[in-house]
Design an enzyme around this catalytic site. Structure first.
Site, PDB file in Angstrom:
ATOM      1  CG  HIS A 283      -0.461   0.031   2.522  1.00 14.65           C
ATOM      2  ND1 HIS A 283      -0.148   1.220   3.154  1.00 14.65           N
ATOM      3  CD2 HIS A 283      -0.162  -0.963   3.388  1.00 14.65           C
ATOM      4  CE1 HIS A 283       0.300   0.946   4.378  1.00 14.65           C
ATOM      5  NE2 HIS A 283       0.317  -0.360   4.540  1.00 14.65           N
ATOM      6  CG  ASP A 295       2.700   0.416   7.762  1.00 20.39           C
ATOM      7  OD1 ASP A 295       2.221  -0.118   6.757  1.00 20.39           O
ATOM      8  OD2 ASP A 295       2.052   0.638   8.801  1.00 20.39           O
ATOM      9  CD  GLU A 329      -3.247  -1.395   5.452  1.00 18.68           C
ATOM     10  OE1 GLU A 329      -3.428  -2.409   6.129  1.00 18.68           O
ATOM     11  OE2 GLU A 329      -2.696  -0.366   5.918  1.00 18.68           O
ATOM     12  CD  GLU A 330      -1.398   2.236   7.592  1.00 18.18           C
ATOM     13  OE1 GLU A 330      -2.148   1.736   8.442  1.00 18.18           O
ATOM     14  OE2 GLU A 330      -0.215   1.887   7.467  1.00 18.18           O
ATOM     15  CG  ASP A 357       1.297  -3.709   4.957  1.00 22.07           C
ATOM     16  OD1 ASP A 357       2.139  -2.831   5.230  1.00 22.07           O
ATOM     17  OD2 ASP A 357       0.121  -3.664   5.348  1.00 22.07           O
ATOM     18  CG  HIS A 428       0.649   2.754  12.621  1.00 29.69           C
ATOM     19  ND1 HIS A 428      -0.596   2.310  12.965  1.00 29.69           N
ATOM     20  CD2 HIS A 428       0.913   2.189  11.416  1.00 29.69           C
ATOM     21  CE1 HIS A 428      -1.069   1.504  12.015  1.00 29.69           C
ATOM     22  NE2 HIS A 428      -0.153   1.410  11.069  1.00 29.69           N
TER      23      HIS A 428
END
Lengths: 465, 465
Positions: A283, A295, A329-330, A357, A428
């Site tokens: 992603h 990520d 995606e997130e 991922d 994140h």
């Protein structure tokens, strides 16, 4: 995924072997187990070319340095898509296109959390994705410290008018991410004004972790944020001294109407069965902190590079190789859902779906979900990667973005297996930058995916048949 | 520090031994090397008590949890001083007092650094202490990337109107802190509008490091900030791709008029030579990020605890033990200078000055600067600490705050030797919190300092004589 019937496997095997012979390839018709040895020289060339070029790394660096983080709905994500599209065309990939997807646009704005009592001072925090804001006046309230959902329920009458703080030490992501997802609604049902969680990750360097929440139907939508582990422990200790904690939370966060985004798709069309597809991807969006290198910029770079390597060597497998850089995606999975909807008619034509991922770290092999027959072939192909240490095959392959199409088409799924123990240290956070990845590892991961994808796409019979 | 003459040492030794005999203590008059064995039982009691109470740790936690960071001129520092004074009185320490010191009041305010070209995005930064602000409109300018002062001089004509970025990889603190200290003035002399440096520290987790700068006479005062290592490397890579970098720096930083602060002093008066002083201390102020647990809350906690342990065991050494929690080490050294000025008349009465400002990590011994005779005694005392692993004695002891009085009084100086390899990972960052230190290590360091200080204060003859 259910396996095919033994009879169908046998028929397919004979048919496949016949096709192999027809194409002048080496594999002979026999009762021997599947061997990937005929592709060993090609595998070696793919690895050598990956290591000579190191282009996945260079592109990941240029992507993340130039555009930074790429949350759905941001100008950075769309500019990055335009950049990647142009580079894919330069690579000579085929059918390079942006497939439209409408995505949410959540904007964090300024935010802060500060102690008011026992003494004023700032805390290290990040608002949770999709949270509502506090309003310009902020929310100032006494803090109710709880250890779990059960603890909250046991003291529910104390939550009204308070900021509920779920102080749940990190064990595993699966165990603790529940508080990020459901904490706000659980506390709101008891009248809480806002929610804080301990960051879902191990101790860092005062590193808060963001990530999405899900407001439940019927519960008021209240603001929610994560504290760095150190700040969570500070509140815990103050609480255990019997002191009252008053905190001021201020968040400008706002969810705007959907905007246009896209999945970026590119292919190498198959020479014999172009309608059968080996799907690769990652992603392209990221959270709005760090530069989204781990990520999932890295996952995009290595799957894209897999196709580029095949193209650079002038190879064209029997089936089509397709890379998709998914959007959103997130905080919505709109890219994965849109891919499923746009390709529903050809869902069953997907031979394999691979998503990277879990961080582009040192590859050790692949995790796979599919039939036993397919697994045996995958394991044989992975043996071609033993020279670079990536020969293992484990269970449980998959990915969020490929999930919808895989479910619809009953497709085998795969994900790279890597040395990713540190993944949740960076996940994140503002520390998700290029420095978390190693050029040699990114390179070898791209090579490993290229080999696996190319051979699966080039098999005489469809994977597992 | 110069050593005393051999003759004077001999006379002092005989005199000291006579005093020992007069006091009924164990050490016998002999030609044997100095032995600290007579204090072994006391040392064991101090260690046992420290480990039973763990009070240094508890107080460091309460200090840093309650008041957070404590920059000179802040309300938090003065509130923390009031808290510590009350606790010292509860401990039964003597002559607990705040000795007035005027200190600067630098206030960071809001600040940010953001890329404008090649693409907009925030960078992780911290303004340097004592920097001027940018004005509300900020400074937007092209960036000149240089590797060193020499590199700047070689391209000086390009600096005018630019933001100069000293991208100097961290080797050692001494080598690279020069760019934090002098970078702003060096660039300003060539017409730069602002300065950025790569943080003075190893790679963290997107962790910028602040710290003081020094504006030089005759150079315009321009704003200066540090970037996290990752952000510095990002600019470096963009630069090496040949792209132009434009950056916007915004800093509200402002230096206000001096305000009243203090050094906090407490004692255990000596039973025989109360005018002779063994001085211990750390600095109570910190930078305005993190909670200043390592730099230098821990140093304050362990030196204070050393006196409390002596008091708790009902001990009273021959000489006076004095702990000083200094103000304003970080951006002015006003505390150390004020102590020197207030105690100039008794400077020569200081027998030893010990500062703990290298992190309250696992103690391994002490670093010492003084005469050979004193060093031999210190080494003998340190052998009492071999059971807790703190028996080493190395060269180069000292500390910023004790420097002025030590220079004036020609005083031997000492600092704890600890396993502090990670010190510069946390130094002057938001990650300088309690979690960087270990309760067992803080406890043992307090015990080690208590033993060393008590025995030096209790020696029959003055240290080194």
């Amino acid at each position: 995924m259910p396996s095919k019937s033994p009879r169908r496997q046998l028929v397919a095997s004979i048919l496949g072997a016949a096709l192999v012979l027809a194409a002048g390839q080496l594999p002979a018709l026999s009762a021997e187990p599947f061997s990937a040895e005929p592709w060993r020289e090609t595998a070696e060339k793919l690895v050598a070319r990956a290591r000579a070029d190191r282009l996945a790394w260079a592109r990941l660096a240029e992507l993340t340095d130039t555009f930074g983080h790429r949350l759905a709905g941001s100008a950075a994500l769309e500019a990055a898509f335009a950049w990647a599209r142009a580079r894919m065309q330069e690579d000579g990939l085929e059918n390079v296109r942006l497939e439209p997807v409408m995505v949410p646009r959540w904007v964090r704005g300024r935010e802060s959390a500060a102690l008011v009592e026992p003494f004023p001072g700032e805390l290290a925090m990040l608002g949770l994705g999709d949270s509502v804001g506090t309003g310009p006046e902020g929310i100032t309230a006494e803090v109710l410290v709880v250890r779990s959902f059960e603890d909250l329920e046991a003291r529910a009458e104390l939550a009204k008018g308070r900021i509920v703080f779920f102080d749940v030490p990190f064990t595993s992501y699966g165990e603790t991410v529940r508080y990020r997802g459901r904490g706000a609604s659980a506390a709101a049902r008891h009248g809480a004004r806002a929610v804080l969680i301990r960051s879902v990750g191990p101790m860092g360097l005062r590193t808060p972790h963001t990530g999405g929440l899900r407001y439940e139907e019927g519960a008021p939508r209240i603001p929610a944020a994560a504290l760095a582990v150190e700040d969570a422990q500070r509140l815990r200790r103050i609480h255990e001294r019997g002191q009252r904690i008053v905190l001021r939370l201020s968040m400008e966060a706002q969810l705007h109407p959907d905007v246009a985004s896209a999945n970026l798709v590119a292919e190498i069309r198959g020479r014999e069965r172009p309608d059968e597809i080996v799907l690769l991807g990652g992603h392209f969006d990221s959270w709005d902190v760090g530069t989204g290198a781990m990520d999932d910029g890295g996952g995009c770079a290595v799957t894209w590079e897999a196709l580029r390597l095949v193209k650079a060597l002038g190879l064209r497998p029997r089936r089509t190789l397709r890379v998709v850089l998914f959007t959103n995606e997130e905080n919505g999975l709109r890219g994965g859902l849109a891919y499923r909807d746009a390709h529903a008619g050809s869902a069953a034509n997907h031979v394999l779906a691979l998503e990277s991922d879990n961080g582009a770290f040192k590859p050790t092999g692949f995790d796979f979900t599919g039939s036993d027959a397919a697994r045996a072939q995958v394991a044989a192909i992975a043996r071609l990667l033993e020279p670079i240490g990536a020969g293992a095959v484990g269970p449980g392959g998959g990915g969020a973005d490929i999930g919808p199409i895989a479910l619809l088409g009953n497709i085998p799924t795969m994900s790279p297996q890597t040395e990713n123990d540190a993944y949740f240290l960076y996940h994140h956070t503002p520390a998700d930058t290029l420095e978390r990845l190693d050029p040699a590892h990114v390179t070898d991961l791209a090579a490993a995916i290229a080999v696996m994808a190319y051979v699966v796409a080039d098999l005489p019979a469809r994977l597992g048949e």
